[in-house]
Write an enzyme that holds these catalytic residues in place. Structure first.
Site, mmCIF file in Angstrom:
data_model
loop_
_atom_site.group_PDB
_atom_site.id
_atom_site.type_symbol
_atom_site.label_atom_id
_atom_site.label_comp_id
_atom_site.label_asym_id
_atom_site.label_seq_id
_atom_site.Cartn_x
_atom_site.Cartn_y
_atom_site.Cartn_z
ATOM 1 N N ASP A 124 0.910 -1.353 -0.028
ATOM 2 C CA ASP A 124 0.012 0.043 -0.030
ATOM 3 C C ASP A 124 1.022 1.137 -0.018
ATOM 4 O OD1 ASP A 124 -2.043 -1.830 0.130
ATOM 5 O OD2 ASP A 124 -2.767 -1.376 1.816
ATOM 6 N N LYS A 146 -6.916 -5.138 -2.980
ATOM 7 C CA LYS A 146 -7.690 -5.497 -2.026
ATOM 8 C C LYS A 146 -8.616 -4.619 -1.347
ATOM 9 C CE LYS A 146 -3.707 -4.350 1.026
ATOM 10 N NZ LYS A 146 -4.624 -3.497 2.101
ATOM 11 N N CYS A 188 -2.276 -2.883 7.683
ATOM 12 C CA CYS A 188 -2.060 -3.701 6.627
ATOM 13 C C CYS A 188 -0.708 -4.609 6.411
ATOM 14 C CB CYS A 188 -2.252 -2.717 5.161
ATOM 15 S SG CYS A 188 -3.736 -2.134 4.979
#
Length: 206
Positions: free
Chosen positions: A15, A101, A140
């Site tokens: 990310d 995701k 995450c």
């Protein structure tokens, strides 16, 4: 002893998207400091012939974790938005395998393994060791590392390449302890060694 990358290793960049960096909708303190570290590891992975993966939050506008829907986070990384794009200074090669995701309203999407095909892709690539960096350390990154360990992979957390959001004070430290307790191996140096074609090449200092 420096880290070593080889053909059965994969680098997983979590990310590294505009909304998580300074000026973004959900900016992580000092988040921009991870970019040169990630770039050094990407370069090492390229030289070693290691696989490179990059995850991205790819949320619909009505995602369940957003504050308008009663979640804890501001609206971020909406599909197709500039905030969902990778950081412009992140040197991801064209062969990078992107994993989206959290692309369904009720899919929390903290882990790169949740409702994705990442596990099977890693198996198909004969990956046995996974090196993880990115944002954020206490969400995450943590959930991805914990799920990766459950698949039986040897998982290394590149600590200089991650930062916590610390929604609650100390969340980052607690996440780090959880990952270590589950079996993650801590890599604390922004340097490494590259194993490629039976040779070892030391990376330069940042």
């Amino acid at each position: 002893m420096k880290a070593q990358l080889g053909y059965q290793d994969a680098l997983l960049v979590v990310d590294a998207q505009n909304d998580f960096f300074p000026g973004g909708a959900l900016a992580v303190d000092e988040g921009d400091e991870i970019i040169p570290v990630l770039n050094a590891w990407i370069e090492a992975a390229e030289e070693a012939g290691s696989k490179i993966y990059a995850t991205r939050d790819w949320h619909p506008e009505n995602h369940s974790t957003f504050k308008p829907q009663g979640g804890p986070w501001p609206v971020h990384c909406v599909q197709g938005s500039r905030g969902a794009e990778f950081h412009p200074r992140l040197n991801l090669p064209s062969r990078t395998k992107v994993v989206s995701k959290g692309d369904e309203p009720d899919s929390e999407g903290y882990s790169a393994f949740q409702a994705t095909d990442l596990s099977s892709r890693l198996q198909n690539d004969d990956v046995v060791r996974l090196w993880v960096g990115g944002l954020a350390q206490d969400y995450c990154v943590k959930h991805t590392v914990l799920d990766a360990l459950k698949t039986g992979l040897e998982v290394h957390l590149i600590k200089p390449a991650t930062r916590p959001v610390n929604l609650n004070p100390g969340d980052g430290d607690e996440a780090l302890q959880q990952m270590l307790a589950a079996g993650a191996i801590l890599e604390e140096s922004p340097e490494g060694q590259v194993v490629a074609k039976h040779s070892v090449v030391r990376m330069a200092h940042l």
